[in-house]
Design an enzyme around this catalytic site. Structure first.
Site, PDB file in Angstrom:
ATOM      1  N   SER A  47     -14.178   5.668  -1.105  1.00 43.64           N
ATOM      2  CA  SER A  47     -13.263   6.438  -0.953  1.00 43.64           C
ATOM      3  C   SER A  47     -11.736   5.680  -1.265  1.00 43.64           C
ATOM      4  O   SER A  47     -10.768   6.481  -1.210  1.00 43.64           O
ATOM      5  CB  SER A  47     -13.042   6.331   0.774  1.00 43.64           C
ATOM      6  OG  SER A  47     -13.398   4.900   1.071  1.00 43.64           O
ATOM      7  N   GLU A 216       3.142   3.936  11.980  1.00 43.45           N
ATOM      8  CA  GLU A 216       3.502   3.694  13.372  1.00 43.45           C
ATOM      9  C   GLU A 216       3.167   4.804  14.057  1.00 43.45           C
ATOM     10  O   GLU A 216       3.181   5.955  13.404  1.00 43.45           O
ATOM     11  CB  GLU A 216       5.135   3.279  13.436  1.00 43.45           C
ATOM     12  CG  GLU A 216       5.302   1.889  12.860  1.00 43.45           C
ATOM     13  CD  GLU A 216       4.994   0.786  13.621  1.00 43.45           C
ATOM     14  OE1 GLU A 216       4.832   0.935  14.776  1.00 43.45           O
ATOM     15  OE2 GLU A 216       4.754  -0.253  12.940  1.00 43.45           O
ATOM     16  N   HIS A 232      -8.100   1.674   2.976  1.00 45.51           N
ATOM     17  CA  HIS A 232      -7.637   2.765   2.613  1.00 45.51           C
ATOM     18  C   HIS A 232      -5.903   2.673   1.963  1.00 45.51           C
ATOM     19  O   HIS A 232      -5.495   2.132   2.667  1.00 45.51           O
ATOM     20  CB  HIS A 232      -8.087   3.885   3.093  1.00 45.51           C
ATOM     21  CG  HIS A 232      -9.490   4.150   3.420  1.00 45.51           C
ATOM     22  ND1 HIS A 232     -10.206   3.783   4.502  1.00 45.51           N
ATOM     23  CD2 HIS A 232     -10.311   4.188   2.659  1.00 45.51           C
ATOM     24  CE1 HIS A 232     -11.421   3.967   4.365  1.00 45.51           C
ATOM     25  NE2 HIS A 232     -11.513   4.372   3.223  1.00 45.51           N
TER      26      HIS A 232
END
Length: 273
Positions: A47, A216, A232
């Site tokens: 990934s 956030e 990631h």
């Protein structure tokens, strides 16, 4: 009668030509080469390399950003897939899919390690100096059998820091095992583990958050509750990791460097706001 037959054959040829032109690329991207013979870089990985779906934006893999570095003589086909290890990628038939397309003079970039480490998952786990190397050997041998050039890429680091702000190793013995195999088999190795760790340390714990998927609550509609992902990449980070891969291409003096449209040393991101 002969005129009718000739006209029919002419129409058939035109129709066949139109059908061929209308066919899409296998990866859904129009060829940037206008049909000319090209070098293809195939990416096999997890990934951190793979293209992320829109539902996970602004997450991105570095493989999404690599094509933009090259001229029209090079095409990148990102065949990496989330959650795969060197083992599971092969056992799911994903390497075989690449090999069916691959031609002489192409490249196979291979980055695995993140999921090979999962000792409690027998479908993916490999041991660094035995099964991990054995699976990597299959990629090397298969590419060479097709007349293509394998390139090993040690796994990009996760975002991990010590209390005093030093970037930490996160992949154990896997990078060393890959480098040892590369040396033994005389395969080019891009040490992305070391490159990424050095960059993360330069930036420090706070600025690296902008490269990873740290958001956030309410910052992005795909992550209404926010997210703190140290594996990631945000699109910003994926672009920088791709730049580090290109740095490796230049340092190894691979023939691919002749097709770069800019220097990787001119576009260093700072990670600042």
């Amino acid at each position: 009668m002969r005129r009718k037959k000739a006209a029919f054959l002419c129409l058939a040829v035109i129709a066949a030509s139109v059908a061929l032109i209308a066919q899409p690329d296998t990866d859904g991207k129009a060829s940037k080469t206008g049909g000319r013979a090209v070098i293809t870089i195939y990416l096999a990985g997890d990934s951190t390399v793979a293209a992320a779906p829109r539902s996970r934006a602004p997450r991105a893999g570095w493989g999404e950003m690599l094509d933009d570095w090259f001229d029209d003589n090079v095409m990148v086909k990102n065949m990496a897939a989330s959650g795969r290890s060197a083992k599971s990628f092969i056992e799911e038939g994903r390497l075989e899919r690449i090999l069916r397309e691959m031609k002489k003079g192409d490249y196979l970039f291979i980055q695995f390690g993140h999921n090979d480490e999962k000792v409690n998952d027998p479908a993916r786990y490999t041991e660094p100096f035995t099964s991990y190397q054995a699976y990597l050997q299959q990629y090397i041998d298969s590419a060479r059998a097709k007349g293509a050039i394998p390139v090993l890429i040690t796994p990009v680091e996760r975002r991990r820091f010590s209390a005093d702000g030093r970037a930490l190793d996160s992949h154990g013995r896997y990078p060393a095992a890959m480098k040892a195999l590369g040396k033994h088999e005389r395969v080019p190795v891009i040490d992305l583990t070391t490159k990424s760790k050095q960059r993360f340390e330069q930036l420090g714990p706070e600025r690296t958050k902008r490269w990873f998927l740290w958001l956030e609550p309410g910052e992005h509609p795909n992550y209404p509750k926010g997210i703190k992902d140290n594996t990631h990449f945000h699109q910003r980070g994926a672009k920088e990791i791709a730049r580090l891969v290109v740095e490796g291409i230049v340092e190894l003096n691979l023939p691919l460097r002749r097709h770069l449209i800019r220097s990787p040393y001119e576009t260093v991101q700072t990670g600042g706001h």
